[in-house]
Scaffold this motif. Sequence first.
Motif, mmCIF file in Angstrom:
data_model
loop_
_atom_site.group_PDB
_atom_site.id
_atom_site.type_symbol
_atom_site.label_atom_id
_atom_site.label_comp_id
_atom_site.label_asym_id
_atom_site.label_seq_id
_atom_site.Cartn_x
_atom_site.Cartn_y
_atom_site.Cartn_z
ATOM 1 N N ALA A 112 0.802 -1.217 0.000
ATOM 2 C CA ALA A 112 0.000 0.000 0.000
ATOM 3 C C ALA A 112 0.844 1.280 0.000
ATOM 4 N N ALA A 113 2.164 1.128 0.086
ATOM 5 C CA ALA A 113 3.023 2.297 0.290
ATOM 6 C C ALA A 113 3.296 3.051 -1.006
ATOM 7 N N ASP A 114 3.477 4.338 -0.864
ATOM 8 C CA ASP A 114 3.997 5.176 -1.939
ATOM 9 C C ASP A 114 5.450 4.781 -2.191
ATOM 10 N N GLU A 115 5.881 4.854 -3.440
ATOM 11 C CA GLU A 115 7.257 4.471 -3.789
ATOM 12 C C GLU A 115 8.291 5.253 -2.987
ATOM 13 N N ARG A 116 7.970 6.497 -2.638
ATOM 14 C CA ARG A 116 8.924 7.333 -1.907
ATOM 15 C C ARG A 116 9.039 6.942 -0.452
ATOM 16 N N HIS A 117 8.068 6.161 0.059
ATOM 17 C CA HIS A 117 8.016 5.908 1.499
ATOM 18 C C HIS A 117 7.913 4.422 1.843
ATOM 19 N N LYS A 118 8.394 3.568 0.963
ATOM 20 C CA LYS A 118 8.312 2.144 1.256
ATOM 21 C C LYS A 118 9.088 1.783 2.519
ATOM 22 N N GLY A 119 10.290 2.332 2.637
ATOM 23 C CA GLY A 119 11.090 2.051 3.826
ATOM 24 C C GLY A 119 10.381 2.492 5.099
ATOM 25 N N ARG A 120 9.792 3.683 5.067
ATOM 26 C CA ARG A 120 9.090 4.200 6.249
ATOM 27 C C ARG A 120 7.910 3.305 6.624
ATOM 28 N N ASP A 121 7.082 2.946 5.643
ATOM 29 C CA ASP A 121 5.882 2.172 5.954
ATOM 30 C C ASP A 121 6.217 0.749 6.388
ATOM 31 N N ILE A 122 7.228 0.153 5.768
ATOM 32 C CA ILE A 122 7.692 -1.165 6.229
ATOM 33 C C ILE A 122 8.153 -1.070 7.670
ATOM 34 N N SER A 123 8.926 -0.023 7.969
ATOM 35 C CA SER A 123 9.504 0.098 9.306
ATOM 36 C C SER A 123 8.441 0.358 10.371
ATOM 37 N N LEU A 124 7.378 1.071 10.024
ATOM 38 C CA LEU A 124 6.326 1.328 11.004
ATOM 39 C C LEU A 124 5.627 0.043 11.432
#
Length: 383
Positions: A112-124
Amino acid sequence: MIAQVMAGLAHGVTYSMGALLSADMAGDAWGGAASTVTTVGAALWAMPLAAIVNRRGRRASLSIGLALGSVGALSALFAAQSGLYPFLLIGFFFLGAAVAMNLQARFAAADAADERHKGRDISLVVWSTTIGAILGPNLFDPTERLGDALGLASFSGAYLVCIAAQWVAILVLQIMLRPEPAPVAAKGKQPKANLREYPVVASAIITNAFSHFAMIAIMSMTAVHMHGHGASMTLIGLTVSFHVGGMYGLAPVFGWLADKWGARPTMLLGLGGTFIAAALLIPWSGNETIVVVSLLLLGLGWSSTLVGSSAVVAKAAPPEQKAGLQGRSDLTMNLTGALGGVIAGPVVSMFGMPVMAVLVIVLMVAVLAGTSALRRRAGHAAR
């Protein structure tokens, strides 16, 4: 994220307790069997659960993983009461399905993550496991008192808490995961991915697998190692909490680094944490303070590598192969973790924790060399 809190609690309260129960029933050399069989189970359940994602979605896949884990906790509880050790191994195997679910949740975030924020959403999503995972080991004493009050065998009260937490997580997923994230891959049968065609993905899978090997090999015997040195259950629980806090607590920091600094540097940063943790264990493994610090660094290294490698796979895998490669990543990760558990019990029992730490350092150097070669191959192919 709410479900991950409960799943983390279930895993945290039973992980090291499983090592103690296994060692109590079959001897110290079998202390690593808990993590070994659980990680084998997580590996073998990873691909079927990934297949369910394409057929029925993330909600069904995650819920089934938790339900299978509750069956495992019930089997472990029965084993402790009956003294039938094979049922304990069966229980560990089914608990692996809940571990596979826990890992798969990060890819639900990536879907579901935006390409710019995959790392952030995975980490959350990885971070959200922290609350339950830290609370779980500190329930060692309360769950033992609960078990005593109910007339249960030693080290088995934790499995009641595990079952309750897993079913709360299932209820949350069924009610709240709407609309559920869907994999990018098209419906229908997809051809099996050949990792030789995707060297960047292969390097991430190998690095993540090694990190998990190191974490399981060292962590699986820490409770037994400390118990053998006379450490109290409270101190063992605190050490595990520091380790699990390192695994999950700073995950958002590593997610931010993966988005801003790069997924691969974040992944390699984790290997540095693993190296330092292992190096600390070599001369001072009997010092309780150093063991606590080492386990904290080991957790941080694992977290950085997991978030970074997951972001690499999420970004570099082609859409039609994404779900399959994600499942392959978890399969490889848990098989190598199981190998770490297999090796840890006999090595630590016969030679001590420092020898295990030396083995981890040697393998880390080999993995760095191998993944660097894969990256150079990818660079040549791109040119």
